[in-house]
Design a protein around this motif. Structure first.
Motif, PDB file in Angstrom:
ATOM      1  N   ASP A 198      -3.287  10.176  -1.309  1.00  0.00           N
ATOM      2  CA  ASP A 198      -4.549   9.505  -1.021  1.00  0.00           C
ATOM      3  C   ASP A 198      -5.618  10.573  -0.828  1.00  0.00           C
ATOM      4  O   ASP A 198      -5.366  11.765  -1.013  1.00  0.00           O
ATOM      5  CB  ASP A 198      -4.438   8.606   0.221  1.00  0.00           C
ATOM      6  CG  ASP A 198      -3.872   9.357   1.421  1.00  0.00           C
ATOM      7  OD1 ASP A 198      -4.184  10.560   1.580  1.00  0.00           O
ATOM      8  OD2 ASP A 198      -3.118   8.746   2.194  1.00  0.00           O
ATOM      9  N   SER A 199      -6.828  10.159  -0.429  1.00  0.00           N
ATOM     10  CA  SER A 199      -7.930  11.110  -0.301  1.00  0.00           C
ATOM     11  C   SER A 199      -7.665  12.159   0.783  1.00  0.00           C
ATOM     12  O   SER A 199      -8.100  13.304   0.670  1.00  0.00           O
ATOM     13  CB  SER A 199      -9.234  10.373  -0.008  1.00  0.00           C
ATOM     14  OG  SER A 199      -9.126   9.618   1.190  1.00  0.00           O
TER      15      SER A 199
ATOM     16  N   PRO B 243      -5.220   5.518  -7.599  1.00  0.00           N
ATOM     17  CA  PRO B 243      -5.914   6.024  -6.426  1.00  0.00           C
ATOM     18  C   PRO B 243      -6.823   5.014  -5.749  1.00  0.00           C
ATOM     19  O   PRO B 243      -7.227   5.227  -4.625  1.00  0.00           O
ATOM     20  CB  PRO B 243      -6.732   7.191  -6.996  1.00  0.00           C
ATOM     21  CG  PRO B 243      -6.005   7.583  -8.228  1.00  0.00           C
ATOM     22  CD  PRO B 243      -5.449   6.325  -8.782  1.00  0.00           C
ATOM     23  N   SER B 244      -7.148   3.924  -6.428  1.00  0.00           N
ATOM     24  CA  SER B 244      -8.050   2.936  -5.837  1.00  0.00           C
ATOM     25  C   SER B 244      -7.302   1.785  -5.176  1.00  0.00           C
ATOM     26  O   SER B 244      -7.917   0.862  -4.691  1.00  0.00           O
ATOM     27  CB  SER B 244      -8.978   2.365  -6.933  1.00  0.00           C
ATOM     28  OG  SER B 244      -9.761   3.383  -7.490  1.00  0.00           O
TER      29      SER B 244
ATOM     30  N   SER C 250      -1.577  13.408  -5.693  1.00  0.00           N
ATOM     31  CA  SER C 250      -2.013  13.185  -4.315  1.00  0.00           C
ATOM     32  C   SER C 250      -1.651  11.775  -3.884  1.00  0.00           C
ATOM     33  O   SER C 250      -1.712  10.839  -4.684  1.00  0.00           O
ATOM     34  CB  SER C 250      -3.527  13.379  -4.188  1.00  0.00           C
ATOM     35  OG  SER C 250      -3.922  14.643  -4.681  1.00  0.00           O
TER      36      SER C 250
ATOM     37  N   ASP D  79      -4.851  13.448   1.458  1.00  0.00           N
ATOM     38  CA  ASP D  79      -3.816  14.356   0.963  1.00  0.00           C
ATOM     39  C   ASP D  79      -4.271  15.128  -0.277  1.00  0.00           C
ATOM     40  O   ASP D  79      -3.587  16.033  -0.735  1.00  0.00           O
ATOM     41  CB  ASP D  79      -2.556  13.525   0.642  1.00  0.00           C
ATOM     42  CG  ASP D  79      -1.451  14.331   0.004  1.00  0.00           C
ATOM     43  OD1 ASP D  79      -0.917  15.234   0.668  1.00  0.00           O
ATOM     44  OD2 ASP D  79      -1.117  14.070  -1.166  1.00  0.00           O
TER      45      ASP D  79
ATOM     46  N   SER E  14      -9.443  14.193  -8.941  1.00  0.00           N
ATOM     47  CA  SER E  14     -10.242  13.850  -7.770  1.00  0.00           C
ATOM     48  C   SER E  14     -11.612  14.524  -7.882  1.00  0.00           C
ATOM     49  O   SER E  14     -11.777  15.543  -8.554  1.00  0.00           O
ATOM     50  CB  SER E  14      -9.537  14.289  -6.479  1.00  0.00           C
ATOM     51  OG  SER E  14      -9.248  15.672  -6.495  1.00  0.00           O
TER      52      SER E  14
ATOM     53  N   ALA F 127       0.818  -1.209   0.000  1.00  0.00           N
ATOM     54  CA  ALA F 127       0.000   0.000   0.000  1.00  0.00           C
ATOM     55  C   ALA F 127       0.846   1.251   0.000  1.00  0.00           C
ATOM     56  O   ALA F 127       0.500   2.266  -0.599  1.00  0.00           O
ATOM     57  CB  ALA F 127      -0.920   0.000   1.224  1.00  0.00           C
TER      58      ALA F 127
ATOM     59  N   GLN G  91       1.671   6.609 -11.122  1.00  0.00           N
ATOM     60  CA  GLN G  91       2.417   6.904  -9.912  1.00  0.00           C
ATOM     61  C   GLN G  91       3.516   7.906 -10.241  1.00  0.00           C
ATOM     62  O   GLN G  91       4.140   7.844 -11.304  1.00  0.00           O
ATOM     63  CB  GLN G  91       3.011   5.626  -9.344  1.00  0.00           C
ATOM     64  CG  GLN G  91       3.451   5.738  -7.891  1.00  0.00           C
ATOM     65  CD  GLN G  91       3.796   4.394  -7.312  1.00  0.00           C
ATOM     66  OE1 GLN G  91       4.651   3.693  -7.831  1.00  0.00           O
ATOM     67  NE2 GLN G  91       3.130   4.026  -6.229  1.00  0.00           N
TER      68      GLN G  91
ATOM     69  N   GLY H  82      -5.821   1.476  -2.380  1.00  0.00           N
ATOM     70  CA  GLY H  82      -6.075   1.279  -0.965  1.00  0.00           C
ATOM     71  C   GLY H  82      -7.257   0.385  -0.690  1.00  0.00           C
ATOM     72  O   GLY H  82      -7.323  -0.269   0.348  1.00  0.00           O
TER      73      GLY H  82
ATOM     74  N   GLY I  18       2.997   9.989  -4.887  1.00  0.00           N
ATOM     75  CA  GLY I  18       1.556   9.781  -4.978  1.00  0.00           C
ATOM     76  C   GLY I  18       1.150   9.427  -6.385  1.00  0.00           C
ATOM     77  O   GLY I  18       1.929   8.861  -7.154  1.00  0.00           O
ATOM     78  N   TYR I  19      -0.080   9.797  -6.737  1.00  0.00           N
ATOM     79  CA  TYR I  19      -0.638   9.500  -8.044  1.00  0.00           C
ATOM     80  C   TYR I  19      -1.167  10.784  -8.676  1.00  0.00           C
ATOM     81  O   TYR I  19      -1.694  11.655  -8.001  1.00  0.00           O
ATOM     82  CB  TYR I  19      -1.768   8.473  -7.934  1.00  0.00           C
ATOM     83  CG  TYR I  19      -1.308   7.151  -7.377  1.00  0.00           C
ATOM     84  CD1 TYR I  19      -0.785   6.163  -8.213  1.00  0.00           C
ATOM     85  CD2 TYR I  19      -1.370   6.893  -6.009  1.00  0.00           C
ATOM     86  CE1 TYR I  19      -0.346   4.962  -7.704  1.00  0.00           C
ATOM     87  CE2 TYR I  19      -0.934   5.684  -5.498  1.00  0.00           C
ATOM     88  CZ  TYR I  19      -0.428   4.723  -6.346  1.00  0.00           C
ATOM     89  OH  TYR I  19       0.013   3.528  -5.839  1.00  0.00           O
TER      90      TYR I  19
END
Length: 217
Positions: free
Chosen positions: A71-72, A187-188, A69, A74, A35, A22, A167, A190, A30-31
């Motif tokens: 994750d959500s 982003p998915s 980002s 961030d 969003s 993860a 990434q 996680g 990040g990615y």
């Protein structure tokens, strides 16, 4: 050593492996992706569903932001003020339709893919059928849209021209798509990792319960 005790280090090792997966490669920032946000009470909230499943009400304000980002938590919010009355002032209501105010923030030069320049932030009022989704509203005002094979939103109004959820290293360079064949479901990631951890721990709990019943029988 009992089977349960032997299983503990195995489960711990598997859990550590999942968490390492993860976290991603060392140095990853990040990615790079779009969003999706919803606005209420003057604040942006990261959407808990994708635009293809959300069916906004008339008067809703929603936003899309392109950025790098982790994750959500961030994720960068759409910039600037936005309210329905301002965005949809020139779009009158019509029977059988609803109006959705959209904020499209194409991000900064720092977040842009190599060789691309982000367009300026803009707003639009989408008038769509009452049962339309947020994706329908977006398509009404910001074509061309681009999606990958996993239905991840890759581009709005043609930006960016290439890439999808790739990434990005700490130095700002793309380090390859997270999805198979370049589809980039970054982003998915996680979600399956979290599900794997839950399934692993649940399996251990069931095993322990069965073991206790066998020993007490």
């Amino acid at each position: 050593m009992t089977p349960v005790r032997r299983a503990v280090p195995v489960l711990a090792a598997a859990l550590a492996g999942l968490l390492l997966f993860a976290a991603g490669p060392a140095g990853a920032a990040g990615y790079r992706y779009w969003s999706f946000w919803e606005r209420a009470g003057g604040h942006w909230t990261y959407a808990t569903q994708g635009p293809a499943t959300v069916r906004p009400d008339d008067g809703a304000v929603q936003g899309f932001r392109f950025a790098v980002s982790a994750d959500s938590a961030d994720a960068s919010r759409p910039r600037g003020a936005a309210d329905f009355g301002t965005v949809c002032a020139g779009t009158p209501a019509a029977p059988g339709t609803k109006r959705v105010a959209l904020v499209l923030d194409f991000g900064t030069r720092a977040d842009a893919p190599s060789g691309e320049r982000p367009p300026g932030r803009r707003t639009a009022c989408a008038r769509v059928p009452r049962d339309a989704t947020s994706a329908d509203a977006l398509a009404a005002v910001a074509k061309p849209l681009r999606y990958d094979t996993n239905a991840l939103l890759c581009a709005i109004a043609g930006y960016p021209r290439t890439g999808c959820g790739e990434q990005v290293s700490a130095g700002g360079r793309s380090s390859g798509s997270a999805g198979a064949g370049g589809s980039g479901g970054g982003p998915s990631l996680g979600l399956p990792v979290g599900a794997g951890v839950v399934a692993l721990l649940a399996g251990a709990a069931v095993w322990r319960a069965r073991r206790r019943r066998d020993e007490s029988a």
